[in-house]
Design a protein around this motif. Structure first.
Motif, PDB file in Angstrom:
ATOM      1  N   SER A  35      -6.942 -10.976 -13.112  1.00  0.00           N
ATOM      2  CA  SER A  35      -7.323 -12.044 -12.196  1.00  0.00           C
ATOM      3  C   SER A  35      -6.158 -12.977 -11.855  1.00  0.00           C
ATOM      4  N   GLY A  85       0.822  -1.208   0.000  1.00  0.00           N
ATOM      5  CA  GLY A  85       0.000   0.000   0.000  1.00  0.00           C
ATOM      6  C   GLY A  85       0.853   1.253   0.000  1.00  0.00           C
ATOM      7  N   GLU A  92      -4.032 -11.711  -4.655  1.00  0.00           N
ATOM      8  CA  GLU A  92      -5.416 -11.622  -4.185  1.00  0.00           C
ATOM      9  C   GLU A  92      -5.771 -10.262  -3.583  1.00  0.00           C
ATOM     10  N   HIS A  93      -4.771  -9.488  -3.160  1.00  0.00           N
ATOM     11  CA  HIS A  93      -5.056  -8.189  -2.551  1.00  0.00           C
ATOM     12  C   HIS A  93      -4.835  -7.020  -3.502  1.00  0.00           C
ATOM     13  N   MET A  96      -6.394  -5.783  -6.343  1.00  0.00           N
ATOM     14  CA  MET A  96      -7.524  -4.904  -6.672  1.00  0.00           C
ATOM     15  C   MET A  96      -7.945  -4.082  -5.466  1.00  0.00           C
ATOM     16  N   ASP A  97      -8.018  -4.692  -4.305  1.00  0.00           N
ATOM     17  CA  ASP A  97      -8.409  -3.967  -3.103  1.00  0.00           C
ATOM     18  C   ASP A  97      -7.431  -2.822  -2.807  1.00  0.00           C
ATOM     19  N   ASN A  98      -6.142  -3.069  -3.001  1.00  0.00           N
ATOM     20  CA  ASN A  98      -5.129  -2.035  -2.781  1.00  0.00           C
ATOM     21  C   ASN A  98      -5.361  -0.861  -3.737  1.00  0.00           C
ATOM     22  N   TYR A  99      -5.604  -1.139  -5.014  1.00  0.00           N
ATOM     23  CA  TYR A  99      -5.832  -0.073  -5.989  1.00  0.00           C
ATOM     24  C   TYR A  99      -7.072   0.750  -5.618  1.00  0.00           C
ATOM     25  N   LEU A 100      -8.136   0.085  -5.254  1.00  0.00           N
ATOM     26  CA  LEU A 100      -9.369   0.796  -4.897  1.00  0.00           C
ATOM     27  C   LEU A 100      -9.178   1.636  -3.634  1.00  0.00           C
ATOM     28  N   ARG A 101      -8.492   1.084  -2.635  1.00  0.00           N
ATOM     29  CA  ARG A 101      -8.243   1.842  -1.398  1.00  0.00           C
ATOM     30  C   ARG A 101      -7.347   3.048  -1.631  1.00  0.00           C
ATOM     31  N   ARG A 102      -6.512   3.005  -2.661  1.00  0.00           N
ATOM     32  CA  ARG A 102      -5.636   4.153  -2.973  1.00  0.00           C
ATOM     33  C   ARG A 102      -6.357   5.202  -3.802  1.00  0.00           C
TER      34      ARG A 102
END
Length: 192
Positions: A152, A120, A156-157, A159-165
């Motif tokens: 895909s 992150g 596994e983390h 996409m979540d990292n990109y969205l949270r940033r």
């Protein structure tokens, strides 16, 4: 005889303002991020294979030395490397494109450094450097858009990292790709 294939979903994400960036916390410990200011095909290839070997990064493996050199010596191209206690942990590669667009072409951590809150921070730092790239390259116009893609096959983390940033999805594609063996950074390096 037909070869097997994988269905791969690719998501393209973007930021359109520096205010979109939501930085992650700086991880505890001795983690620093530095720009690789001397263009080095060898170092770039090391980072690429060490980070992407277990997640099927294969598109650059067949490049010649001169092709790698062309990539790393392109004006405005930057590689930012995270180090933990002096050891490379991961990197962000920035590719300046036309009209103030910067692509985060590659981003990731070497497997041993995943899950330690470095990703992150590295993504936050690399994205900020995409936004201020023109300050280091005066011939470039100021950045108006930062984008990247993930798929895909990534961690596994991711996409979540990109969205949270603060990145937002703007395109999704689904393709069939050959199911080739995971190369690892070198033969036999990837645990079974």
């Amino acid at each position: 005889m037909s070869s097997s294939s994988l269905t791969v979903t690719t998501w393209s994400l973007e930021q359109t303002s520096p205010a979109d960036l939501r930085p992650a916390a700086v991880p505890a410990g001795d983690v620093v991020i530095r720009r690789a200011e001397v263009p080095s095909p060898e170092f770039s290839r090391f980072l690429y294979t060490a980070v992407g070997g277990d997640i099927r990064w294969v598109d650059r493996l067949g490049l010649t030395y001169d092709q790698w050199r062309e990539i790393v010596e392109r004006p405005g191209a930057e590689i930012w490397v995270a180090y933990e206690k002096g050891t490379p942990a991961g990197y962000v590669e920035l590719d300046p494109q036309d009209d103030g667009v910067v692509e985060i072409v590659y981003f990731g951590l070497i497997p041993a450094f995943r899950g330690r809150r470095i990703g992150g921070h590295l993504l936050s730092y690399g994205t900020a450097r995409a936004w201020d790239l023109a300050e280091r390259w005066p011939e470039r116009v100021p950045t108006k858009r930062v984008w990247l893609h993930t798929c895909s096959l990534d961690g596994e983390h991711a996409m979540d990292n990109y969205l949270r940033r603060g990145f937002r999805l703007f395109d999704t594609t689904i393709t069939e790709e050959p199911d080739t063996p995971v190369p690892g950074p070198w033969p036999g390096a990837h645990p079974a």
